[in-house]
Structures are given as C-alpha cells and as structure tokens.
Scaffold this motif. Structure first.
Motif, PDB file in Angstrom:
ATOM      1  N   CYS A   1       2.629   1.799  -3.335  1.00 25.80           N
ATOM      2  CA  CYS A   1       1.657   2.248  -4.332  1.00 25.80           C
ATOM      3  C   CYS A   1       1.339   3.735  -4.150  1.00 25.80           C
ATOM      4  O   CYS A   1       1.300   4.497  -5.110  1.00 25.80           O
ATOM      5  CB  CYS A   1       0.400   1.399  -4.227  1.00 25.80           C
ATOM      6  N   GLU A   2       1.125   4.136  -2.913  1.00 26.85           N
ATOM      7  CA  GLU A   2       0.839   5.544  -2.623  1.00 26.85           C
ATOM      8  C   GLU A   2       2.035   6.440  -2.966  1.00 26.85           C
ATOM      9  O   GLU A   2       1.875   7.501  -3.563  1.00 26.85           O
ATOM     10  CB  GLU A   2       0.464   5.719  -1.152  1.00 26.85           C
ATOM     11  N   LEU A   3       3.230   6.001  -2.593  1.00 28.66           N
ATOM     12  CA  LEU A   3       4.421   6.786  -2.910  1.00 28.66           C
ATOM     13  C   LEU A   3       4.623   6.913  -4.413  1.00 28.66           C
ATOM     14  O   LEU A   3       4.950   7.988  -4.924  1.00 28.66           O
ATOM     15  CB  LEU A   3       5.660   6.158  -2.269  1.00 28.66           C
TER      16      LEU A   3
ATOM     17  N   TYR B   1       8.110  -2.241  -5.698  1.00 29.57           N
ATOM     18  CA  TYR B   1       6.725  -2.722  -5.630  1.00 29.57           C
ATOM     19  C   TYR B   1       6.594  -4.053  -6.364  1.00 29.57           C
ATOM     20  O   TYR B   1       6.025  -5.005  -5.847  1.00 29.57           O
ATOM     21  CB  TYR B   1       5.775  -1.688  -6.230  1.00 29.57           C
TER      22      TYR B   1
ATOM     23  N   TYR C   1       0.827  -1.204   0.000  1.00 24.90           N
ATOM     24  CA  TYR C   1       0.000   0.000   0.000  1.00 24.90           C
ATOM     25  C   TYR C   1       0.868   1.263   0.000  1.00 24.90           C
ATOM     26  O   TYR C   1       0.640   2.191  -0.775  1.00 24.90           O
ATOM     27  CB  TYR C   1      -0.940  -0.007   1.198  1.00 24.90           C
ATOM     28  N   ALA C   2       1.871   1.275   0.862  1.00 23.85           N
ATOM     29  CA  ALA C   2       2.751   2.454   0.956  1.00 23.85           C
ATOM     30  C   ALA C   2       3.500   2.693  -0.345  1.00 23.85           C
ATOM     31  O   ALA C   2       3.601   3.836  -0.815  1.00 23.85           O
ATOM     32  CB  ALA C   2       3.731   2.276   2.114  1.00 23.85           C
TER      33      ALA C   2
ATOM     34  N   SER D   1       2.388   6.863  -6.705  1.00 20.35           N
ATOM     35  CA  SER D   1       1.390   7.764  -7.287  1.00 20.35           C
ATOM     36  C   SER D   1       1.799   9.232  -7.133  1.00 20.35           C
ATOM     37  O   SER D   1       1.388  10.069  -7.919  1.00 20.35           O
ATOM     38  CB  SER D   1       0.012   7.527  -6.678  1.00 20.35           C
ATOM     39  N   GLN D   2       2.653   9.506  -6.141  1.00 20.93           N
ATOM     40  CA  GLN D   2       3.101  10.882  -5.926  1.00 20.93           C
ATOM     41  C   GLN D   2       4.440  11.192  -6.578  1.00 20.93           C
ATOM     42  O   GLN D   2       4.669  12.311  -7.036  1.00 20.93           O
ATOM     43  CB  GLN D   2       3.209  11.167  -4.431  1.00 20.93           C
TER      44      GLN D   2
END
Length: 63
Positions: free
Chosen positions: A27-29, A42, A24-25, A31-32
């Motif tokens: 993926c979030e990173l 990942y 999750y982390a 995206s930014q």
C-alpha cells in the motif's frame, strides 16, 4: 502482534504478521509509485487473506 502505528486494538497471530507487513508495504509503495504490478500484487494478497479467519483483523490493523 499489534501494529504500533494503528489506532485499532485488534491483533493478529504470528502467522498473519507477514501478511500484514506485506499489505502495508504494498500500500505504501503504491502510494509512491502507482504501478499496475504493485496494485495486482496487493489485490492478489488481499484475495489470499480470505483463507484466514483473521482476515478482518488484518485490515483493521493496517487501516
């Protein structure tokens, strides 16, 4: 463990919580920051999850 932000009713054992949190982390990173290193990490972790019987639950929880 159940992921409170997930619409899934699936859960994972304690061993899998770190994997779910990292997927999750990352993926979030990504995206930014759109980093090749984040993408490679990942994908490497995603490939590693194949060694777990709960693999499908990992992705259902974070999806």
């Amino acid at each position: 463990m159940a992921w409170p932000m997930s619409c899934s009713d699936r859960s994972v054992l304690v061993d899998g919580t770190g994997i779910v949190a990292m997927l999750y982390a990352l993926c979030e990173l990504f995206s930014q920051y759109r980093s090749d290193d984040l993408a490679k990490t990942y994908h490497a972790l995603r490939d590693f999850t194949g060694e777990y019987a709960e693999e499908n639950a990992f992705f259902a929880v974070i999806d």
